[in-house]
Design a protein around this motif. Structure first.
Motif, PDB file in Angstrom:
ATOM      1  N   ALA A  28       0.384  -1.226   0.126  1.00 56.99           N
ATOM      2  CA  ALA A  28       0.172  -0.089   0.059  1.00 56.99           C
ATOM      3  C   ALA A  28       1.305   1.276  -0.260  1.00 56.99           C
ATOM      4  N   LYS A  29       0.422   2.314  -0.473  1.00 61.97           N
ATOM      5  CA  LYS A  29       1.339   3.708  -0.889  1.00 61.97           C
ATOM      6  C   LYS A  29       0.488   4.586   0.459  1.00 61.97           C
ATOM      7  N   ASP A  30       1.478   5.124   1.301  1.00 61.46           N
ATOM      8  CA  ASP A  30       0.989   6.154   2.482  1.00 61.46           C
ATOM      9  C   ASP A  30       0.631   7.529   1.753  1.00 61.46           C
ATOM     10  N   ALA A  31      -0.371   7.719   2.199  1.00 61.28           N
ATOM     11  CA  ALA A  31      -0.638   8.669   1.027  1.00 61.28           C
ATOM     12  C   ALA A  31      -0.251  10.316   1.945  1.00 61.28           C
ATOM     13  N   THR A  32       0.596  10.065   3.199  1.00 64.68           N
ATOM     14  CA  THR A  32       1.137  11.412   3.578  1.00 64.68           C
ATOM     15  C   THR A  32       2.681  10.626   3.948  1.00 64.68           C
ATOM     16  N   THR A  33       3.093   9.707   3.696  1.00 62.92           N
ATOM     17  CA  THR A  33       4.707  10.241   3.276  1.00 62.92           C
ATOM     18  C   THR A  33       5.079   9.449   1.705  1.00 62.92           C
ATOM     19  N   GLY A  34       4.036   8.295   1.171  1.00 61.29           N
ATOM     20  CA  GLY A  34       4.087   8.474  -0.182  1.00 61.29           C
ATOM     21  C   GLY A  34       5.203   6.983  -0.152  1.00 61.29           C
ATOM     22  N   GLU A  35       4.824   6.909   1.012  1.00 58.29           N
ATOM     23  CA  GLU A  35       5.642   4.653   0.921  1.00 58.29           C
ATOM     24  C   GLU A  35       5.328   4.142   0.637  1.00 58.29           C
ATOM     25  N   LEU A  36       6.316   3.137   0.459  1.00 57.20           N
ATOM     26  CA  LEU A  36       5.716   1.740  -0.028  1.00 57.20           C
ATOM     27  C   LEU A  36       5.801   1.179   1.326  1.00 57.20           C
ATOM     28  N   HIS A  45       9.613   5.723   8.713  1.00 59.57           N
ATOM     29  CA  HIS A  45      10.064   6.926   7.638  1.00 59.57           C
ATOM     30  C   HIS A  45      10.630   8.273   8.746  1.00 59.57           C
ATOM     31  N   GLU A  46      11.927   8.470   8.047  1.00 60.79           N
ATOM     32  CA  GLU A  46      12.368   9.781   8.788  1.00 60.79           C
ATOM     33  C   GLU A  46      12.370   9.889  10.405  1.00 60.79           C
ATOM     34  N   GLY A  47      12.321   8.450  10.773  1.00 60.50           N
ATOM     35  CA  GLY A  47      12.713   9.001  12.547  1.00 60.50           C
ATOM     36  C   GLY A  47      11.368   8.791  13.187  1.00 60.50           C
ATOM     37  N   LYS A  48       9.698   8.425  12.030  1.00 57.21           N
ATOM     38  CA  LYS A  48       8.678   8.397  13.314  1.00 57.21           C
ATOM     39  C   LYS A  48       7.593   7.115  12.427  1.00 57.21           C
ATOM     40  N   LEU A  49       6.747   6.467  13.172  1.00 56.62           N
ATOM     41  CA  LEU A  49       6.197   4.960  13.090  1.00 56.62           C
ATOM     42  C   LEU A  49       4.927   6.118  12.990  1.00 56.62           C
ATOM     43  N   TYR A  50       4.818   5.140  11.446  1.00 59.59           N
ATOM     44  CA  TYR A  50       3.321   6.067  10.941  1.00 59.59           C
ATOM     45  C   TYR A  50       2.349   4.295  10.819  1.00 59.59           C
ATOM     46  N   TYR A  51       1.294   4.397  11.097  1.00 58.22           N
ATOM     47  CA  TYR A  51       0.023   3.472  11.263  1.00 58.22           C
ATOM     48  C   TYR A  51      -1.674   4.085  10.396  1.00 58.22           C
ATOM     49  N   ARG A  52      -1.326   4.113   9.051  1.00 56.70           N
ATOM     50  CA  ARG A  52      -3.491   4.399   8.244  1.00 56.70           C
ATOM     51  C   ARG A  52      -2.714   5.940   9.251  1.00 56.70           C
ATOM     52  N   GLY A  53      -1.620   6.295   8.031  1.00 55.26           N
ATOM     53  CA  GLY A  53      -1.237   7.990   7.623  1.00 55.26           C
ATOM     54  C   GLY A  53      -1.052   9.033   8.845  1.00 55.26           C
ATOM     55  N   LYS A  54      -0.919   8.471  10.096  1.00 55.87           N
ATOM     56  CA  LYS A  54      -0.515   8.956  11.905  1.00 55.87           C
ATOM     57  C   LYS A  54       0.380   8.882  11.574  1.00 55.87           C
ATOM     58  N   VAL A  55       1.609   9.777  12.830  1.00 56.58           N
ATOM     59  CA  VAL A  55       2.447   9.753  13.358  1.00 56.58           C
ATOM     60  C   VAL A  55       1.703   8.465  14.751  1.00 56.58           C
ATOM     61  N   VAL A  56       2.283   7.686  15.074  1.00 56.41           N
ATOM     62  CA  VAL A  56       1.827   6.765  16.213  1.00 56.41           C
ATOM     63  C   VAL A  56       3.185   6.869  17.410  1.00 56.41           C
ATOM     64  N   LEU A  57       4.676   7.002  16.793  1.00 54.18           N
ATOM     65  CA  LEU A  57       5.793   7.057  17.905  1.00 54.18           C
ATOM     66  C   LEU A  57       7.009   7.833  17.045  1.00 54.18           C
ATOM     67  N   GLU A  58       7.012   8.468  17.347  1.00 55.89           N
ATOM     68  CA  GLU A  58       8.282   9.292  17.152  1.00 55.89           C
ATOM     69  C   GLU A  58      10.063   8.830  17.875  1.00 55.89           C
ATOM     70  N   LYS A  59      11.041   8.349  17.200  1.00 51.74           N
ATOM     71  CA  LYS A  59      12.799   7.721  17.691  1.00 51.74           C
ATOM     72  C   LYS A  59      12.796   8.734  18.451  1.00 51.74           C
TER      73      LYS A  59
END
Length: 67
Positions: A28-36, A45-59
Motif C-alpha cells: 500500500a502507498k501511504d498518503a502522508t509520506t508516499g512510502e510503500l 519513515h524519517e524517525g517516525k512510526l506511521y500507521y494509517r497515515g498518522k504518526v504513532v511514535l517518534e524515535k
C-alpha cells in the motif's frame, strides 16, 4: 505399515503440488509520506512510526556527552 500398491503417476503428483506457490505481498502507498508498506502494518519513515497515515511514535534521539 501401509504402502501404495501402484506407483503414483507424475501427473497426479504434480496436480497435488500445484497449490504450493509463492505469492507477492500486497503493498500500500501511504498518503502522508508516499512510502510503500505492507497492508495493516506500521512503518518507519524519517524517525517516525506511521500507521494509517498518522504518526504513532517518534524515535527518541539519545545524545552521549563525553567528559
Amino acid at each position: 505399515m501401509a504402502h501404495p500398491k501402484r506407483r503414483q503417476s507424475s501427473t497426479r503428483r504434480d496436480k497435488r503440488r500445484t497449490h504450493y506457490k509463492a505469492v507477492v505481498p500486497q503493498l500500500a502507498k501511504d498518503a502522508t509520506t508516499g512510502e510503500l508498506h505492507l497492508y495493516h502494518r506500521a512503518h518507519w519513515h524519517e524517525g517516525k512510526l506511521y500507521y494509517r497515515g498518522k504518526v504513532v511514535l517518534e524515535k527518541e534521539v539519545t545524545t552521549t556527552e563525553e567528559n
